[in-house]
Design an enzyme around this catalytic site. Structure first.
Site, short mmCIF file in Angstrom:
data_model
loop_
_atom_site.label_atom_id
_atom_site.label_comp_id
_atom_site.label_asym_id
_atom_site.label_seq_id
_atom_site.Cartn_x
_atom_site.Cartn_y
_atom_site.Cartn_z
N GLY A 13 3.69 34.71 38.59
CA GLY A 13 3.63 35.02 37.21
C GLY A 13 4.98 34.68 36.61
CB CYS A 14 6.76 36.37 33.75
SG CYS A 14 8.22 35.97 32.83
CG PHE A 15 9.98 31.37 35.27
CD1 PHE A 15 10.50 31.92 34.08
CD2 PHE A 15 9.63 29.94 35.16
CE1 PHE A 15 10.48 31.15 32.80
CE2 PHE A 15 9.61 29.47 34.06
CZ PHE A 15 10.30 29.86 32.69
CD1 TRP A 16 12.31 34.40 32.12
CD2 TRP A 16 11.63 36.20 30.87
NE1 TRP A 16 12.34 34.19 30.83
CE2 TRP A 16 11.81 35.07 30.10
CE3 TRP A 16 11.05 37.20 30.31
CZ2 TRP A 16 11.73 34.99 28.57
CZ3 TRP A 16 10.76 37.44 28.94
CH2 TRP A 16 11.21 36.37 28.26
#
EC number: 1.8.4.11
Length: 181
Positions: A13-16
């Protein structure tokens, strides 16, 4: 003795939200946010988010397997995602947010397949494990403003983890906060 270096690549998902849990572990030499799995060379964030490149947001981890073996990376990876969601992760939807383990050699492939099977049989999740296991290809680093987001914007990072539903899901299924190992 010289440290060994190997690569591991995970889409979650969101790499953050995928950098900090790995970045804080011993033997992890580098965690880089980027794009992989698609057909477009050197994609931008906007292109990847358009779901036309075939790429997924991912992290590429450089690690010393003598200090933090690949098996431990897999365990930590599973504890950062909803592996049963084939449409993205939490509030982030679409192909660029789908989960995958990108293996760099046959040993990683076998370990990933065994790990996925074990998780599926564990009873932790009632739905089948939907995370793909794919051969690693070119990895394109994301723009600088995406790198180490949790360090550059700690308040926004925390708000996003909670607001997206990721933090609550992880606590519900693993019984601890995301960064406790």
């Amino acid at each position: 003795m010289a440290e060994k270096r190997e690569l591991a690549t995970f889409a979650g998902g969101c790499f953050w939200c995928m950098v900090k849990p790995f970045d804080e572990q011993p033997g992890i030499l580098k965690v880089e946010s980027g794009y992989t799995g698609g057909h477009t060379e050197n994609p931008t964030y906007e292109e990847v988010c358009s779901n036309t490149t075939g790429h997924r947001e991912a992290v590429q981890i450089t690690f010393d397997p003598d200090v933090f073996p690949y098996e431990k990376l897999l365990e930590l990876y599973w504890q950062q995602i909803d592996p049963t969601d084939s449409g993205g992760q939490f509030t982030d939807r679409g192909e660029s947010y789908r989960t995958a383990i990108f293996y760099h050699n046959d040993k990683q492939r076998k370990l990933a397949e065994e790990s996925k099977k074990k998780l599926g049989e564990s009873g932790i999740f009632k739905d089948p494990i939907a995370t793909d296991i794919l051969e690693a290809g070119p990895f394109y680093p994301a723009e600088e403003y995406h790198q180490d987001y949790h360090k550059k914007h700690p308040e926004r990072y925390t708000q996003y983890r909670i607001g997206s539903g990721r933090e609550g899901f992880l606590q519900q299924h693993w019984g601890r906060k995301h960064d406790e190992q």
